[in-house]
Design a protein around this motif. Sequence first.
Motif, PDB file in Angstrom:
ATOM      1  N   GLU A 127     -29.483  42.458 -60.042  1.00 57.76           N
ATOM      2  CA  GLU A 127     -28.195  41.798 -59.843  1.00 57.76           C
ATOM      3  C   GLU A 127     -27.418  41.718 -61.154  1.00 57.76           C
ATOM      4  N   ASN A 128     -28.143  41.676 -62.282  1.00 58.68           N
ATOM      5  CA  ASN A 128     -27.511  41.600 -63.595  1.00 58.68           C
ATOM      6  C   ASN A 128     -27.421  42.950 -64.283  1.00 58.68           C
ATOM      7  N   ARG A 131     -23.580  46.768 -60.893  1.00 64.39           N
ATOM      8  CA  ARG A 131     -22.418  46.095 -60.314  1.00 64.39           C
ATOM      9  C   ARG A 131     -22.592  45.882 -58.816  1.00 64.39           C
ATOM     10  N   ASN A 132     -23.152  46.858 -58.131  1.00 64.92           N
ATOM     11  CA  ASN A 132     -23.352  46.769 -56.690  1.00 64.92           C
ATOM     12  C   ASN A 132     -24.807  47.111 -56.375  1.00 64.92           C
ATOM     13  N   ASP A 149     -28.797  35.806 -66.874  1.00 67.68           N
ATOM     14  CA  ASP A 149     -27.816  36.861 -67.127  1.00 67.68           C
ATOM     15  C   ASP A 149     -27.683  37.057 -68.631  1.00 67.68           C
ATOM     16  N   THR A 151     -27.119  39.507 -71.964  1.00 61.94           N
ATOM     17  CA  THR A 151     -26.548  40.752 -72.467  1.00 61.94           C
ATOM     18  C   THR A 151     -26.634  40.739 -73.988  1.00 61.94           C
ATOM     19  N   THR A 207     -31.455  45.894 -70.534  1.00 65.09           N
ATOM     20  CA  THR A 207     -30.325  46.221 -69.670  1.00 65.09           C
ATOM     21  C   THR A 207     -30.145  47.721 -69.487  1.00 65.09           C
ATOM     22  N   SER A 253     -17.801  45.266 -74.659  1.00 64.35           N
ATOM     23  CA  SER A 253     -18.060  45.393 -73.227  1.00 64.35           C
ATOM     24  C   SER A 253     -16.791  45.260 -72.399  1.00 64.35           C
ATOM     25  N   LYS A 257     -15.451  49.492 -68.837  1.00 65.40           N
ATOM     26  CA  LYS A 257     -16.302  49.077 -67.738  1.00 65.40           C
ATOM     27  C   LYS A 257     -16.937  50.303 -67.099  1.00 65.40           C
ATOM     28  N   TYR A 261     -23.293  50.299 -64.082  1.00 64.54           N
ATOM     29  CA  TYR A 261     -23.938  49.289 -64.921  1.00 64.54           C
ATOM     30  C   TYR A 261     -22.958  48.168 -65.263  1.00 64.54           C
ATOM     31  N   ARG A 262     -23.466  46.939 -65.293  1.00 65.87           N
ATOM     32  CA  ARG A 262     -22.660  45.787 -65.675  1.00 65.87           C
ATOM     33  C   ARG A 262     -22.522  45.666 -67.184  1.00 65.87           C
ATOM     34  N   THR A 263     -23.518  46.112 -67.922  1.00 68.24           N
ATOM     35  CA  THR A 263     -23.525  45.980 -69.379  1.00 68.24           C
ATOM     36  C   THR A 263     -23.273  47.331 -70.019  1.00 68.24           C
TER      37      THR A 263
END
Length: 440
Positions: A127-128, A131-132, A149, A151, A207, A253, A257, A261-263
């Motif tokens: 989840e962290n 993104r989906n 969460d 980073t 990450t 960051s 985007k 990946y979120r990070t």
Amino acid sequence: MSPMIVSINPENMPLHKLPFPALTICNVNQAKKSVAERYKKFGDSIDIKLLESLCSDQTDADIFEDNIAGNADWDHTRSFLINVTQPCNEMLSLCIWNSASMNCQDLFNAQLTDEGLCCTFNVVHRENMFRNPRDLNDMNITFPLPSVDWTPESGFPDNAPADGFPWRAKGIGTDHGLTLVLDANVAEYYCASTKSPGFKILLHNPTETPNIAKLGEVYGPGIEARVAIQPRILDAQPTLKFIDVNKRLCLFSSEKKLVFYRTYTLRNCEMECEARIMLDVCKCVLYYMPKNKTTRVCGKADAKCYGNMKKYVPRGRERACEECLPACTEISYFERPSSAMLSKFLVGHYIQSITLAQNKTAEYFTENMLVIHFYFEDNSFMRFTKGEIFGLTEFLSNTGGLLGLCMGFSMMSAVELLYYITLRVLCVARQSKSIQPFNK
């Protein structure tokens, strides 16, 4: 021209603010001998070809004929890889975290990587990481709770619990690290990705998705290894955002985007870039690349295309993913290993404490087992900080100093010179006229 400087931060990062590195462990054996022989004897033509592609130096395009390649889709290949590779419950015989013996299945998850089926530790919750995460078509993975969460740029939240995941070491030395006993099962070796038996182990950012085939360190069985973890910490001052990206050559960051990946990290960006290029050229991606449920995974029918992608560079570029710059804040891990040979006279207590090894002899232990310890050896770590070499404060102070020097020379020196030439001379002359000589 060079507005940025990298300096040593006088404030070190304490151990409790740094996560323990993520570990990915793979047995270099590509196929268990018993399973491979069963496939050769009772398997169909597709399984035999898949086994050949796994163990042969030939390319997939040379191995698979057109009439067979179409049937070797990803679903069939995925089941084959899971069945033919050593599972994590056979590889991991003993896991000790912070001096507490734990169930290895609670610490490690199976993951399909570029080296096949491997086992991962301390990777952030999906989840962290993504993104989906619900759109991913991957293996079932469980994570310990509570999840945090974390980073590299923001660190651990202020309200993060002490046992929040990803985990942190509680001290230095092997007592506060991770100890593993790994079973190579050399008798089951059929073909390997190296010239020697053992394991590929990679320490990486929690990450990031591991690129273990290229970067993994090789550790052989029959030894006890101690791996001192040495983090490399790079951060940046917030004022660096006002410098042009082409001059500072790093990204925050919030500035880029990623799709999956979120990070943002350099390796995550390169992984997405390679997947995007392959999807544009071959209309599919390799199974270990970032993807969603609608993305087609390359089968053996696409071998001619993905086999040539290693040297592919789009037109107008010097390298494939030149838009991927390093992150301004990065944390990476390096190891300093030391090792010694196991002795069958000294492993008796290990055999008694390991459930999977209680039926094994000391000779089997010294020939197949790897005892390895991962730990930190410092309570704080040096940080390298990127900042402006000439910011607004420095500009004002230097300008004021130069102006002060200039004004002090031109004005004060001129007044003093005028004084000594005019007023001083007149005053001395008047004083000399008023002096009367002595009278008799």
